[in-house]
Design a protein around this motif. Structure first.
Motif, mmCIF file in Angstrom:
data_model
loop_
_atom_site.group_PDB
_atom_site.id
_atom_site.type_symbol
_atom_site.label_atom_id
_atom_site.label_comp_id
_atom_site.label_asym_id
_atom_site.label_seq_id
_atom_site.Cartn_x
_atom_site.Cartn_y
_atom_site.Cartn_z
ATOM 1 N N ASP A 131 0.804 -1.226 0.000
ATOM 2 C CA ASP A 131 0.000 0.000 0.000
ATOM 3 C C ASP A 131 0.835 1.273 0.000
ATOM 4 N N ASP A 132 2.147 1.123 -0.036
ATOM 5 C CA ASP A 132 3.040 2.286 0.068
ATOM 6 C C ASP A 132 3.742 2.520 -1.261
ATOM 7 N N GLU A 133 3.327 3.549 -1.958
ATOM 8 C CA GLU A 133 3.844 3.832 -3.302
ATOM 9 C C GLU A 133 5.342 4.101 -3.303
ATOM 10 N N ARG A 134 5.906 4.467 -2.145
ATOM 11 C CA ARG A 134 7.332 4.806 -2.101
ATOM 12 C C ARG A 134 8.224 3.668 -2.587
ATOM 13 N N TRP A 135 7.807 2.443 -2.360
ATOM 14 C CA TRP A 135 8.684 1.308 -2.653
ATOM 15 C C TRP A 135 8.564 0.824 -4.093
ATOM 16 N N TRP A 136 7.623 1.319 -4.830
ATOM 17 C CA TRP A 136 7.326 0.778 -6.148
ATOM 18 C C TRP A 136 7.826 1.719 -7.237
ATOM 19 N N SER A 137 8.300 1.151 -8.330
ATOM 20 C CA SER A 137 8.583 1.963 -9.511
ATOM 21 C C SER A 137 7.269 2.480 -10.073
ATOM 22 N N GLU A 138 7.344 3.448 -10.952
ATOM 23 C CA GLU A 138 6.118 3.994 -11.531
ATOM 24 C C GLU A 138 5.324 2.915 -12.244
ATOM 25 N N ARG A 139 6.008 2.111 -13.058
ATOM 26 C CA ARG A 139 5.314 1.020 -13.757
ATOM 27 C C ARG A 139 4.826 -0.032 -12.782
ATOM 28 N N GLY A 140 5.653 -0.311 -11.776
ATOM 29 C CA GLY A 140 5.273 -1.319 -10.805
ATOM 30 C C GLY A 140 4.032 -0.929 -10.019
ATOM 31 N N TRP A 141 3.967 0.340 -9.592
ATOM 32 C CA TRP A 141 2.810 0.810 -8.841
ATOM 33 C C TRP A 141 1.550 0.779 -9.697
ATOM 34 N N ALA A 142 1.673 1.174 -10.961
ATOM 35 C CA ALA A 142 0.516 1.132 -11.864
ATOM 36 C C ALA A 142 0.018 -0.307 -12.016
ATOM 37 N N HIS A 143 0.942 -1.252 -12.135
ATOM 38 C CA HIS A 143 0.536 -2.654 -12.273
ATOM 39 C C HIS A 143 -0.038 -3.186 -10.969
ATOM 40 N N ARG A 144 0.587 -2.818 -9.842
ATOM 41 C CA ARG A 144 0.073 -3.273 -8.550
ATOM 42 C C ARG A 144 -1.390 -2.842 -8.373
ATOM 43 N N GLN A 145 -1.719 -1.610 -8.811
ATOM 44 C CA GLN A 145 -3.092 -1.114 -8.670
ATOM 45 C C GLN A 145 -4.039 -1.771 -9.661
ATOM 46 N N SER A 146 -3.623 -1.846 -10.923
ATOM 47 C CA SER A 146 -4.532 -2.383 -11.943
ATOM 48 C C SER A 146 -4.784 -3.874 -11.746
ATOM 49 N N ALA A 147 -3.782 -4.605 -11.265
ATOM 50 C CA ALA A 147 -3.928 -6.053 -11.066
ATOM 51 C C ALA A 147 -4.445 -6.394 -9.675
ATOM 52 N N GLY A 148 -4.539 -5.386 -8.779
ATOM 53 C CA GLY A 148 -5.022 -5.633 -7.430
ATOM 54 C C GLY A 148 -4.106 -6.521 -6.611
ATOM 55 N N LEU A 149 -2.797 -6.400 -6.803
ATOM 56 C CA LEU A 149 -1.853 -7.256 -6.085
ATOM 57 C C LEU A 149 -1.866 -6.933 -4.597
ATOM 58 N N GLU A 150 -1.907 -7.978 -3.789
ATOM 59 C CA GLU A 150 -1.800 -7.781 -2.342
ATOM 60 C C GLU A 150 -0.999 -8.883 -1.655
ATOM 61 N N ALA A 151 -0.587 -9.898 -2.421
ATOM 62 C CA ALA A 151 0.199 -11.012 -1.887
ATOM 63 C C ALA A 151 0.704 -11.814 -3.083
ATOM 64 N N PRO A 152 1.684 -12.703 -2.878
ATOM 65 C CA PRO A 152 2.107 -13.568 -3.977
ATOM 66 C C PRO A 152 0.941 -14.386 -4.525
#
Length: 431
Positions: free
Chosen positions: A227-248
């Motif tokens: 949930d912390d955008e600081r750790w994610w690259s711009e592309r990574g954060w966009a993918h984390r949000q669009s794919a709804g990633l929350e765990a492996p």
């Protein structure tokens, strides 16, 4: 020597086909023809594709024989049909596919009995074409194993658990700066993207002594890492949000915490086991949270091959001998990564553990050719992928066979992929 090579190839062909049969005969015809994920082919497509590639290269090209089934070449051309579209093709039925691959194999053994390995033809020098096809089938076996992980229903695959940890590595290992030899000119079955051997200057760096574990990764999750955008690259954060990633992938939350669905079984998360089924962006975010980064491909290979006592690059972290069951978790002997510290005999001279087997390790490099690269025997194996949106994976997984992994072997995939048996370890600059 020629007869020894024939016997080795024949044994490897039989051993590999036994694994293919296990993966395709433990399920019924409905499971074989069903698409368990749009990311994967139906298992029956993989089965016939393996036979078709064997026919194209060994029966027709090396052997100069008439086609067995020239009418199906287009159906099993991986470049002509995306995986999501393959179920709609007029594929061979399971019984037809089994009969086809059996007929092809009979002809391959006849070719093997007659081929001259001392020929000047590069395709057969050292048995290369046979080695290439063996590796191809084992790679598809690992792909089919990933399909089994995605299928629903009762468990059909069984294997003993991996060995326990006996020497738990901790912390980081310093790899001194300097040049080492990356790639190979000597492995007879090495593929074109592993060549040529070349010197690379790698500045000093620290690398984790072991892959990141489930326990490590849970700490990232518990700290709000998803949930912390600081750790994610711009592309990574966009993918984390669009794919709804929350765990492996394959992790399930219940009232008691996180569980893992593995080949049809629900199991508790083992904190000592390397985390698996994470994409590159997840690995990248964890590394940033930990104050580190992912290693480059050159750093990973130096950690896996460089012997500081001799300055030589080894075939494997433990030396030049091929992998044994004491060295690494390979070949589907187990159906899970082994806990960190389970293979002390497989450690590098500097004490980096489990670089081979258990989980493919994401590294930060893209897929590019080495100096002196020459496509062989066809451009579509490597060359057409250079410069694309890929990240490299190194070291193999518990589902990778010994015939299809070495310290120079290069795997690549899109950074969003998680259905593969992918994990990672971290690195950081020595400065």
């Amino acid at each position: 020597m020629t007869q020894d090579l024939r016997l080795t190839i024949a044994a490897e062909l039989e051993r590999t086909r036994t694994r293919t049969a296990l993966l395709t005969e433990t399920v019924d015809d409905d499971d074989l023809t069903r698409q368990h994920s749009p990311l994967m082919s139906p298992l029956v497509w993989d089965l016939a594709h393996v036979g078709n590639q064997e026919e194209l290269w060994l029966v027709r090209d090396v052997g100069g024989r008439d086609p067995v089934r020239h009418d199906i070449d287009e159906l099993y051309d991986a470049f002509k049909h995306a995986r999501r579209d393959r179920p709609a093709l007029p594929l061979l039925k399971p019984a037809e596919a089994r009969a086809y691959v059996g007929q092809v194999r009979d002809k391959v053994f006849d070719v093997l009995d007659r081929v001259r390995f001392d020929s000047s033809e590069r395709l057969v020098d050292g048995g290369f074409a046979f080695g290439m096809i063996l590796q191809h089938e084992q790679q598809h076996d690992e792909t089919m194993l990933a399909t089994h992980q995605l299928r629903t229903g009762a468990p059909v695959l069984h294997a003993p658990p991996p060995p326990p940890a006996v020497a738990i590595p901790a912390g980081e290992i310093l790899i001194k700066g300097g040049t080492f030899t990356m790639g190979t000119d000597t492995e007879p079955w090495a593929l074109d993207n592993e060549r040529s051997a070349h010197r690379v200057d790698v500045p000093a760096f620290w690398i984790d002594a072991a892959p990141v574990t489930n326990g490590d990764y849970l700490a990232f999750m518990d700290a709000g890492g998803y949930d912390d955008e600081r750790w994610w690259s711009e592309r990574g954060w966009a993918h984390r949000q669009s794919a709804g990633l929350e765990a492996p992938l394959h992790w399930l939350r219940d009232q008691d915490g996180w569980q893992y669905r593995r080949f049809g079984r629900i199991e508790p998360i083992d904190p000592a086991e390397p985390v698996v089924h994470v994409c590159y962006f997840e690995a990248e975010a964890y590394a940033a949270w930990a104050g580190k980064r992912l290693p480059t491909e050159a750093e990973w290979e130096k950690a896996a091959r460089w012997d500081p006592a001799t300055g030589r690059s080894r075939r494997f972290p433990w030396g030049d001998d091929p992998p044994g069951p004491e060295h690494a978790n390979l070949g589907q002997r187990h159906l899970a990564p082994a806990p960190v510290g389970a293979y002390p005999a497989g450690a590098s001279p500097l004490g980096v553990h489990q670089l081979i087997g258990d989980v493919w390790e994401w590294v930060s490099s893209g897929f590019e050719p080495y100096p002196g690269f020459a496509a062989f025997p066809y451009r579509e194996y490597s060359e057409v992928f250079f410069g694309g949106d890929y990240r490299m994976l190194r070291g193999g997984s518990f589902g990778t066979d010994t015939a299809a992994v070495r310290s120079t072997f290069r795997n690549w995939d899109h950074p969003i992929r998680r259905q593969i048996f992918s994990g990672f370890r971290c690195a950081r600059d020595a400065s």
